[in-house]
Design a protein around this motif. Sequence first.
Motif: not given
Length: 354
Positions: A147-154, A177-187
């Motif tokens: 919940e704390l990480l950005p929805k997209s970004g690095t 991993r959890a953020a990506v599993e929830r649909g976040a576009k993170i690299d």
Amino acid sequence: MIPTLEWTKDGVRFLDQTKLPLEEIYVTATSYDDIATIIRDMIVRGAPAIGVSAAMGVALGVERSKATDIDSLTKEVEVMCDVLAKTRPTAVNLFWAIERMRAKYYALASQPDATIAKIQASLIDEAKTMYNEDIAACKRMGAFGAELLPKSGTVLTHCNAGALATCGYGTALGVIRAAVERGAKIDVFADETRPYLQGARLTAWELLHDGIPTTVLCDNMSGSLMRAGRIQAVIVGADRIAANGDVANKIGTYSVAVLAKEHGIPFFVAAPWSTIDLATATGDGIPIEQRDAREVTHSNGKQMTPDGCGIENPAFDVTPAKYVTAIITEKGVLRSPYADSMRAMMEEAETAKA
């Protein structure tokens, strides 16, 4: 999940992290001494994994003991605990796990119907329980942290706080991993983490294994990338967190935290509750492991420094609490002032138990 370690009928099986990323080799420990060596030589590493490894070391030592009576076994258990406790001084999870196994042993040994066979079976079950608890804690941590990480970004990370540093899923990388599993576009930008290169060798390997785009950076690159707006958050693990929120993590973490603060970038720490050391008031009281100079002087067996020069090789540094945006645990998210939020979280947990 990546099988960092597991209990088997032949002993405790470890993925040899010193051989990654080019070789996936497993080694099996058949004694508590083997496990002490595996921890010391960083075949297994990462505070949560070190803790569970030590617990399995005690269980394995008791299972393979030749003691014929409980008094003799008790003396052996104290030796096992002492040997395992001397492997790596900074990760508090090591001591937490050893004390949990020691307490379990004495509770069992004091029972009127105690037998060596019952103690052996119960300690093995306890170590396996700690293994499963670690995976579950990482997944809960991931859910809170996502919940704390950005929805997209690095997102930048330092060292390896992933499945390889735990029994599975990971702390800092578990949050990613959890953020990506929830649909976040993170690299991910992974600091190489000199001198042992846990970021370059381990973090990049396991994130690419999961299909998460990852770029390895030299340790001195993050500041310029932050200034250029290319990093939206930083997340790291921890080997010990003092009662005031000061965080001991892999050497270089402090520099990243200062840079993040300067550039207005959130700096998150993800760690299980067992990493919090309420008996240590501040980071000044955290022992810092000093490792072999050869890790600095040599690379892939080749000497990189002139003979006769001095070498500093602390394995960890301490990041003061003022640089930490939040500490993510399996119990929830801690915010500054950390002494107060830790106390409130403990009280909440005790109320829930009652």
